[in-house]
Design a protein around this motif. Structure first.
Motif, PDB file in Angstrom:
ATOM      1  N   LEU A  30       0.731  -1.150  -0.117  1.00 34.67           N
ATOM      2  CA  LEU A  30       0.210  -0.143   0.129  1.00 34.67           C
ATOM      3  C   LEU A  30       1.011   1.123   0.063  1.00 34.67           C
ATOM      4  O   LEU A  30       0.920   2.368  -1.029  1.00 34.67           O
ATOM      5  CB  LEU A  30      -0.876  -0.132   0.706  1.00 34.67           C
ATOM      6  N   LEU A  33       2.283   2.140  -3.516  1.00 33.48           N
ATOM      7  CA  LEU A  33       0.983   2.618  -3.706  1.00 33.48           C
ATOM      8  C   LEU A  33       0.552   3.810  -4.540  1.00 33.48           C
ATOM      9  O   LEU A  33       0.075   4.110  -4.854  1.00 33.48           O
ATOM     10  CB  LEU A  33      -0.442   1.968  -4.037  1.00 33.48           C
ATOM     11  N   GLU A  34       0.708   4.281  -2.803  1.00 33.03           N
ATOM     12  CA  GLU A  34       0.506   5.884  -2.639  1.00 33.03           C
ATOM     13  C   GLU A  34       2.035   6.071  -3.134  1.00 33.03           C
ATOM     14  O   GLU A  34       1.152   7.751  -3.708  1.00 33.03           O
ATOM     15  CB  GLU A  34       0.789   5.665  -1.136  1.00 33.03           C
ATOM     16  N   CYS A  38      -1.651   6.444  -6.399  1.00 32.46           N
ATOM     17  CA  CYS A  38      -3.455   5.331  -6.881  1.00 32.46           C
ATOM     18  C   CYS A  38      -4.260   5.884  -5.687  1.00 32.46           C
ATOM     19  O   CYS A  38      -4.272   6.492  -4.953  1.00 32.46           O
ATOM     20  CB  CYS A  38      -2.499   3.973  -5.966  1.00 32.46           C
ATOM     21  N   LEU A  43      -7.252   2.139  -3.123  1.00 29.61           N
ATOM     22  CA  LEU A  43      -6.487   1.458  -2.492  1.00 29.61           C
ATOM     23  C   LEU A  43      -7.306   0.800  -1.247  1.00 29.61           C
ATOM     24  O   LEU A  43      -6.330  -0.660  -1.263  1.00 29.61           O
ATOM     25  CB  LEU A  43      -5.763   2.415  -1.962  1.00 29.61           C
ATOM     26  N   ARG A  47      -6.330  -3.424  -0.413  1.00 33.06           N
ATOM     27  CA  ARG A  47      -5.947  -3.514   0.956  1.00 33.06           C
ATOM     28  C   ARG A  47      -6.630  -4.521   1.288  1.00 33.06           C
ATOM     29  O   ARG A  47      -6.321  -5.571   2.317  1.00 33.06           O
ATOM     30  CB  ARG A  47      -6.383  -2.753   1.783  1.00 33.06           C
TER      31      ARG A  47
END
Length: 135
Positions: A30, A33-34, A38, A43, A47
């Motif tokens: 995550l 991706l942040e 994203c 997200l 998750r």
């Protein structure tokens, strides 16, 4: 889990690959991706998928503006299934790069990109697909 960062110089693209992922790695993925901005809705979906720790799964997210991607291949039930999941996600990555770079989808350039990425990632993926090793 194995992580591999790859720069695809010809296209100015950077990719972080995660191999043999399960739910314990959710925070790291995550965070990656942040870093590539994203969207929150994606997200949250990712998750949930990661926390379920489904076998034989994966995902690819690309921020085409940043020319960055995150590719995840989960744990697999067999060598063949790992290869199936990996190639599925690699196809998404190549499609994203091709679309952003204006490559014809049926052209040779996409085929070479796919082969080049397979060869580049061999050190990371061979242990998951060689019949002489177990997953």
């Amino acid at each position: 889990m194995k992580i591999r960062d790859l720069r695809i110089g010809k296209y100015g693209w950077r990719v972080r690959f995660y191999f043999a992922v399960h739910g314990y790695h959710t925070r790291s993925i995550l965070s990656s991706l942040e870093e590539i901005e994203c969207p929150g809705t994606v997200l949250e979906r990712v998750r949930g998928n990661l926390l379920r720790a489904d076998m034989d799964s994966g995902f690819t997210y690309s921020n085409k503006t940043m020319r960055r991607s995150v590719v995840v291949v989960g744990l697999a039930t067999s060598q063949a299934q790992f290869l199936n999941s990996f190639e599925h996600e690699l196809r998404h990555l190549c499609d994203d790069i091709a679309a952003d770079s204006g490559m014809p989808m049926q052209g040779e350039e996409v085929a070479y990109l796919t082969g080049d990425l397979n060869a580049e990632l061999w050190p990371e993926i061979h242990q998951f697909i060689c019949c002489c090793s177990s997953i």
